[in-house]
Design an enzyme around this catalytic site. Structure first.
Site, PDB file in Angstrom:
ATOM      1  N   GLU A   1      32.190  87.647  13.449  1.00  0.00           N
ATOM      2  CA  GLU A   1      30.794  86.520  13.994  1.00  0.00           C
ATOM      3  C   GLU A   1      29.689  86.863  13.072  1.00  0.00           C
ATOM      4  OE1 GLU A   1      28.420  89.877  16.300  1.00  0.00           O
ATOM      5  OE2 GLU A   1      29.796  90.480  17.734  1.00  0.00           O
TER       6      GLU A   1
ATOM      7  N   GLU B   1      35.773  92.383  22.405  1.00  0.00           N
ATOM      8  CA  GLU B   1      34.637  93.080  21.741  1.00  0.00           C
ATOM      9  C   GLU B   1      34.195  94.072  22.864  1.00  0.00           C
ATOM     10  OE1 GLU B   1      32.729  93.679  18.345  1.00  0.00           O
ATOM     11  OE2 GLU B   1      33.677  92.979  16.944  1.00  0.00           O
TER      12      GLU B   1
END
Ligand code: GLA
Length: 659
Positions: free
Chosen positions: A158, A310
């Site tokens: 991320e 995720e």
């Protein structure tokens, strides 16, 4: 290796749906690892992501290497038939890096250091950080490149940080020189003659640091572009290392959903697998719609199957109130991702932590262990994904409609000093996407300069800033027989955030039949405007239009009788945000005119329908059973049973139907 020869997600899935999640075994004693693999087998887990935050274990002191524990885990995974997506650990440097090399720590806009003790405390511009990141990446790739468990690389995690420090300032100037060539050109692009901001030296050009009053918007815009590009440079440096060792294995980095800070159109071009993390709030009535938008965007960026890297099996721990997923919701939202093109359904994280910042974030195996509902639901889902995988994996979704979205337009339109701070670009995008979803119309996303050939209808919820190339692209689409519908605040500025003469690009005004754009009339929260047939919120406009182009007018108030919706041939302009039902009806009508059909007619509102390849996915987002009429006989891959003429879906029910 040319793009055409790069590996893809199919190299990792091999006809299956990947199922698993982030596995952070450093937190557990070795006996737990053995229980983990037993439970993974039980749940049909075929993929784990290892090493995302392992830097301090892999390199406990500068230059040291501790690979033994990871060797054991790689072997253990392989012995149990679990593939490994191996991460470079570079999003969480060990404390020694910041202590010995403070230049690796980023600074916020106030000049304050972001210290170790959390994560992502690295400066994208730091040469020292990059050197250490490259070294650990090189050694990981050399050691595990040939390991049979390895299926894919996951770079960093991320990417999302900014840096306003001195090394970033140098890098920013370098980036600006490459963009503008001369300081004069930069001064022109930034409009520095306003407020005495003209730079006489590159040395005076700064990152978008804290100022007394409003910052120069073009500077802020370029700083956002620079930040996205610098993070991309970090990604590319690591990607190139792993790709050199394993040219046959795909590489990804996980995006956050519709994240403001990263131009993910640009990033996706550099990934073999486009992956995203997705955490809708289980209590949010629009949670599933948010999921659908992110899934459609990610599929479009991947130009095919994508990876849900995720999601949460239960609650997250970073909202004010963190709601669990009621029974069935994890399955429903996972299958929604598959319906919208995912070939991988993964979680953060495998086993819920007992320590650390995320100990109240759910895992596939929660604190309740294997008897807990979370694991039991995960296990059921694993079996179902294994069953449908061979028929689903690799298949594509076809859309007649495309929604345009551009990060640069979002950045430019989100500056301070604009007509209304209540206009939230992401919310506008969601409103338009939701309207299409509720009309059961499937849409892709595209960048405004992408090839739009093949789409019947182009939908532009809002593109505040547009390049000439993007405008030409829209004009060519309409000239070529395509339909276009555009929301307010579109085509206002150019790529430097310079307002176009007349307040909106002249070619677009001509396209929609707008003669003069007199004033914008943004609305207060809760205020609305009445038009022929619907209410608008958020925004309205004082327009003068070609008489034949007026489709609906404002009624009452200061704008009484003035045009609200314009239409000239196949090009529509909507100068307010219609209420949800009205926007749905409007887009359904425009889509029908353009020849774009809903997936199914007459569906109950809480049932979502998506066609993926030959398969029809029906997803019931409600709690009360519904019956859907479906003439003919189909085979439900989830139940293994045929259904004829109708199908009943229970609470959060899903059907995957083969003709
Ligand atoms: C992100 C991160 C994970 C974890 C989850 C929690 O997606 O990548 O490491 O922090 O959020 O929701």
């Amino acid at each position: 290796m040319t793009a055409a020869h790069r590996p893809s997600l199919a190299d990792a899935t091999r006809g299956r749906i990947l199922f698993g999640g982030d596995y952070n075994p450093e937190q557990w004693p070795e006996e737990t690892w053995h229980e983990d693999v037993r439970l993974m087998r039980d749940a049909g887990v075929n993929s784990v992501t290892l090493g995302v935050f392992s830097w301090s274990r892999l390199e406990p002191e500068p230059g040291a290497r501790e690979f033994g524990w990871l060797d054991t885990l790689m072997d253990l995974m392989h012995a149990n038939g679990v593939g490994v997506v191996l991460a470079t650990p570079t999003s969480a440097p060990p404390p020694w890096l910041g202590r010995l090399h403070p230049d690796t720590l980023p600074r916020d806009e106030n000049g304050d250091v972001e210290w170790w003790g959390g994560r992502q405390h690295f400066s994208h511009s730091s040469a020292t950080y990059r050197r250490y990141a490259a070294a650990i990446t090189e050694d990981l790739a050399a050691r595990y490149g040939g390991h049979p468990a390895l299926t894919m690389w996951h770079i960093n995690n991320e990417y999302c940080t900014a840096d306003h420090g001195d090394e970033a300032a140098v890098a920013f100037r370098r980036w600006l020189r490459a963009r503008y060539g001369t300081l004069d050109a930069l001064n022109t692009a930034w409009g520095t003659d306003f407020w005495s901001q003209r730079h006489d030296s590159w040395e005076s050009v700064l990152p978008a640091r804290r100022t007394h009053y409003l910052k120069n918007p073009a500077q802020v815009l370029d700083f956002r572009r620079f930040t996205s590009d610098m993070l991309l440079e970090c990604y590319l440096a690591e990607r190139d290392i792993v790709a050199r060792h394993t040219p046959h294995l795909p590489v990804t980095t996980n995006f956050m959903p519709l994240f403001f800070g990263q131009d993910t159109w640009r990033w996706a071009e550099e990934e073999d697998v486009v992956s995203v993390d997705l955490y809708p709030d289980p209590r949010d009535p629009q949670g599933a719609r948010h999921g659908a938008l992110v899934q459609d965007l990610t599929r479009s960026q991947a130009r095919g199957p994508w990876m849900l890297m995720e999601q949460a099996a239960g609650p997250v721990n970073w909202r004010g109130v963190n709601h669990p997923k009621p029974p069935g919701l994890n399955r429903l939202w996972s299958l929604q991702a598959v319906a919208r093109g995912a070939d991988a359904v993964c979680y953060f994280q495998w086993r819920q932590s007992r320590q650390g910042a995320e100990k109240f974030h759910s895992g596939m195996v929660g604190h309740a262990g294997e008897r807990g509902r979370a694991f039991q639901e995960v296990k059921r889902l694993g079996a179902e994904l294994a069953a449908i995988g061979p028929e689903v994996s690799g298949s594509r979704i076809r859309a007649d409609i495309v929604i345009l979205h551009d990060w640069h337009a979002w950045w430019a339109g989100s500056q301070d000093g604009r007509p209304s701070t209540h206009v939230d670009h992401a919310a506008v995008l969601h409103a338009w996407h939701r309207a299409l979803c509720e009309a059961h119309l499937t849409a892709d996303f595209a960048h405004p300069e992408h090839d739009l050939g093949g789409y019947r209808l182009v939908v532009v919820p809002q593109l505040y800033a547009m390049t000439d190339a993007a405008i030409d692209n829209l004009l060519a689409h309409v000239r070529g027989g395509g339909a276009l519908v555009t929301g307010f605040l579109t085509g206002v500025a150019d790529q430097d955030d310079r307002v176009r003469p007349g307040g909106m690009d002249a070619r677009l005004r001509e396209l929609f039949g707008i003669r003069t754009l007199h004033e914008w009339w943004p609305l207060e929260p809760g205020e609305d405007v009445v038009t022929d047939g619907f209410r608008g919120t958020l925004w309205s406009e004082e327009l003068e239009a070609e008489p034949d182009a007026v489709e609906a007018v404002y009624r009452g108030g200061e704008l009484d009788g003035l045009p609200a919706v314009l239409r000239k041939d196949r090009a529509w302009y909507v100068s307010t945000l219609p209420e949800p039902e009205a926007l749905r009806a409007l887009l359904a009508r425009i889509a029908a005119d353009a020849g774009a059909r809903p997936v199914l007619e007459g569906l109950p509102p809480e049932v979502e329908a998506v066609r993926r390849g030959e398969l029809l996915f029906l997803l019931h987002h409600g709690r009360e059973p519904v019956t859907v009429a479906l003439p003919g006989t189909r085979h439900d891959l989830l139940t293994g049973k045929p259904c004829t003429d109708e199908i009943t879906l229970g609470r959060y029910g899903v059907a995957v139907l083969r003709p």
